[in-house]
Design a protein around this motif. Sequence first.
Motif: not given
Length: 196
Positions: A7, A50, A52, A78-79, A142, A163
């Motif tokens: 992450t 990702s 992002e 990410e969500n 993420h 998490d």
Amino acid sequence: MIAYYLTHPQVDMETARPVPLWRLSAIGRGRVEAMRAKPWLGTLSRIVASAETKAVEAAAILAAHLGIPMNVVEEMGENDRSSTGFLEPAAFEAAADRFFAEPEASWNGWERAVDASRRIVRAVDGALRDHDPERPILFVGHGAVGSLLKASLAGRPISRVEDQPAGGGNIFAFRLSNRQLLCDWTPMEEFEGVRG
């Protein structure tokens, strides 16, 4: 062989910018740069990130250092929380609790956890479709979707128990041949690789 999921670490919270465009902070960038000294990184053949900005930045630092290809996969994002935009940290943590606790529900228009889970699993499977399972690979993404991926790999239900620790910059690993989870989240500074 092994796949690793990292992450992105700390970011600059630029409230005037959409969250997917946030960049690594000086602390986050420093953590990634320090990670370049880790011997296990030298085994990697490819990095998939990702789309992002913060994930691309982290992946690019490592790919450039290693001289290996980096691919960007939009579906690894990410969500989707664009319905609410930026939330102050306490409000965000409460919302994240709901996201994980009620995976079939959409909290204030957020992407549902069940949908984000299917998406990240599909994205990782797609990236691995043409990947040689004898060559280690790193995914850079993420916390929330990474936690959903980890739960799926372990065959466990969606839960915030999966998490990552606060601050980002954590890693878990799984075996490419059978998608078996090999370790839990480990801070990037402490991670020394795993045997596959």
